[in-house]
Scaffold this active site. Structure first.
Site, mmCIF file in Angstrom:
data_model
loop_
_atom_site.group_PDB
_atom_site.id
_atom_site.type_symbol
_atom_site.label_atom_id
_atom_site.label_comp_id
_atom_site.label_asym_id
_atom_site.label_seq_id
_atom_site.Cartn_x
_atom_site.Cartn_y
_atom_site.Cartn_z
ATOM 1 C CG HIS A 143 -11.197 -28.436 5.597
ATOM 2 N ND1 HIS A 143 -11.040 -28.646 4.573
ATOM 3 C CD2 HIS A 143 -10.802 -29.753 6.651
ATOM 4 C CE1 HIS A 143 -10.384 -29.774 4.495
ATOM 5 N NE2 HIS A 143 -10.260 -30.434 5.227
ATOM 6 C CG ASP B 89 -11.965 -26.170 2.896
ATOM 7 O OD1 ASP B 89 -11.191 -25.404 3.431
ATOM 8 O OD2 ASP B 89 -11.895 -27.155 2.388
ATOM 9 C CD1 TRP C 42 -3.198 -28.306 5.906
ATOM 10 C CD2 TRP C 42 -3.970 -27.414 7.877
ATOM 11 N NE1 TRP C 42 -3.414 -29.547 6.521
ATOM 12 C CE2 TRP C 42 -3.717 -29.323 7.998
ATOM 13 C CE3 TRP C 42 -4.362 -26.791 8.491
ATOM 14 C CZ2 TRP C 42 -4.329 -29.352 8.886
ATOM 15 C CZ3 TRP C 42 -4.855 -27.175 9.795
ATOM 16 C CH2 TRP C 42 -4.763 -29.037 10.476
ATOM 17 C CG ASP D 140 -8.972 -33.491 5.163
ATOM 18 O OD1 ASP D 140 -8.572 -32.108 4.863
ATOM 19 O OD2 ASP D 140 -7.585 -34.036 5.386
ATOM 20 C CD1 TRP D 141 -4.415 -35.673 4.969
ATOM 21 C CD2 TRP D 141 -4.341 -37.419 3.196
ATOM 22 N NE1 TRP D 141 -3.603 -35.828 4.182
ATOM 23 C CE2 TRP D 141 -2.654 -36.192 3.131
ATOM 24 C CE3 TRP D 141 -4.717 -38.688 2.517
ATOM 25 C CZ2 TRP D 141 -1.737 -36.692 2.947
ATOM 26 C CZ3 TRP D 141 -3.063 -38.968 2.098
ATOM 27 C CH2 TRP D 141 -1.594 -37.980 1.876
#
Length: 459
Positions: free
Chosen positions: A440, A411, A325, A284-285
């Site tokens: 995810h 995901d 999202w 993710d980030w």
């Protein structure tokens, strides 16, 4: 004009103290004031420079403004002002301009007091108005309130910045499968006094150091199933919480959160800990930021473990899943973080879902949750896009380490299509490990990934 007696002064000062306590509750330096005319309080004020971003928003000025508005006159003749701390030069000047009859203060201020402590602006016969000044009314009570406010900041090795919040430690008691001791650093140059939390387990001289970077809305708890595998292999694990997440401080304003600020805070931490022989672990980030890190010091890195993330270069449209999202986050600003994790991991226990909610006890702690979705670089000139393009070129041409990719195929945001595109940009990245049932937050099935990664990365 009514001549106030000592008992009346104490009464009015008690009301000013009530205002000071309200200031303290709001995180401001506890100073309060009231304006009295004809034996009635006509205005109140309390310190508010932090909340209002106004250096003039001292308690006295706030009370003067309110009194002038009520009376319809900037001259406040016949009025007395009571304030819990000796006024500064700015406030003293404002009081003289207001033509107050009388100023009464509580505790002296030996550093900036302008009513006798450092200087006395009221003691100048040349001025065209003289205001009577009385000091020391309820001085002990007023001074104690200030001492109580500042004592934790002086005793705390990691004082809390006034524009940030810190989740109480009690929120993190008895977390399942998270036994590690917290570590903190609060002097990283990029975050100017904010406290960053990180885990640091294992020998500093271990053959590999797994640097685990989380994304939004997770924190280092996300890696609880992977960390024991790496420690059992004799390796070191470092897992920070990004500012705004987990046990790290949480700035109150969404505007704090900028791509470069978060990137630089990670670079600062890596340098502070002098991490070597690093396997960068991202999702993710953690990947959007983390994939831009190794090119700054390639010699520190031996490997990359990449899961459900992307490089946001601004050159390709953001995926429909991500746009959905982002829109959902905007429409549901108070979404239940734990439920979000459980949706993709139905086997999670109530205690585990509660652990993901723990960092965010109320909406004031959620600035990062609001800020991160729109912060993903969308266009070529978006903040972070240029550095991400540099990183893409690094991974394509200059990466010298080993790579391992794991994909949670359920995901809907950063799933297999996005990850296959990223795989093509990483020099020498082998065929990924596919997890058909993982979503995810693929780390929730992380034991198998960590075991495979130990086999893959040879010191």
């Amino acid at each position: 004009m009514t001549v106030d007696t000592p008992s009346q002064d104490a009464h009015w000062m008690g009301l000013a103290l009530d205002q000071a306590r309200l200031a303290a509750a709001a995180g401001e330096v506890p100073v309060g004031a009231v304006v009295v005319k004809d034996d009635q309080v006509i205005a109140t004020g309390r310190n508010a420079p932090i909340a209002s971003h106004d250096p003039t928003a001292h308690a006295e000025v706030m009370a003067l403004r309110e009194a002038a508005r009520l009376l319809g006159n900037y001259r406040l003749e016949g009025c007395s002002l009571y304030v819990t701390l000796e006024p500064c030069a700015m406030c003293s000047g404002a009081m003289l301009h207001a033509r107050l009859d009388r100023v009464v203060f509580g505790a002296p201020d030996p550093r900036t007091g302008a009513a006798g402590s450092v200087l006395n602006l009221f003691d100048h016969a040349q001025l065209n108005h003289q205001t009577q000044v009385t000091g020391g009314v309820l001085a002990e009570e007023c001074g104690q309130l200030l001492k109580d406010f500042f004592r934790p900041k002086r005793m705390n090795l990691h004082p809390l910045r006034e524009d940030a919040l810190r989740t109480p430690d009690e929120a993190f008691t008895d977390l399942p499968d998270y036994p590690w001791q917290p570590r903190y650093v609060s002097d990283l140059p990029s975050i100017a006094g904010l406290r960053m939390h990180y885990l640091d387990e294992g020998d500093a001289n271990a053959p590999l150091t797994w640097l685990c970077l989380h994304g939004n809305p997770a924190w280092s708890y996300l890696y609880r199933k992977m960390i024991p595998i790496w420690l059992a292999a004799g390796h070191r694990v470092v897992a920070p919480d990004l500012i705004g997440f987990g046990k790290s401080d949480k700035p109150k304003k969404d505007s704090f959160h900028q791509f470069e600020t978060h990137r630089q805070s990670l670079l600062d931490l890596i340098e502070r800990l002098d991490l070597q022989r690093v396997v960068l672990v991202v999702q993710d980030w953690g990947g959007i930021l983390g994939l831009t890190l190794p090119m700054a010091a390639p010699e520190r890195y031996k490997g990359l473990l990449v899961m459900n993330t992307t490089l946001a270069t601004g050159e390709q449209p953001l995926s429909p899943g991500f746009l959905a999202w982002r829109d959902w986050c905007q429409s549901q600003p108070l979404f239940d973080v734990g439920k979000l994790f459980k949706r993709g991991n139905p086997g999670m226990t109530p205690q585990e879902t509660a652990a993901y909610n723990a960092p965010f006890p109320d909406k004031g702690y959620r600035a990062a949750l609001r800020a991160f979705p729109p912060m993903v670089p969308e266009f070529a000139d978006s903040p972070g896009a240029a550095i991400s393009r540099q990183a893409r070129d690094f991974w394509r041409k200059d990466w010298q380490g080993q790579s391992f990719m794991a994909i949670g195929q359920q995901d809907p945001v950063l799933g297999e299509p996005v990850m296959r595109a990223l795989q093509s940009q990483i020099l020498g990245c082998p065929e990924p490990m596919l997890l058909p049932d993982a979503g995810h937050f693929v780390q929730e099935q992380g034991r198998a990934i960590a075991q495979a990664a130990v086999r893959h990365f040879r010191p």
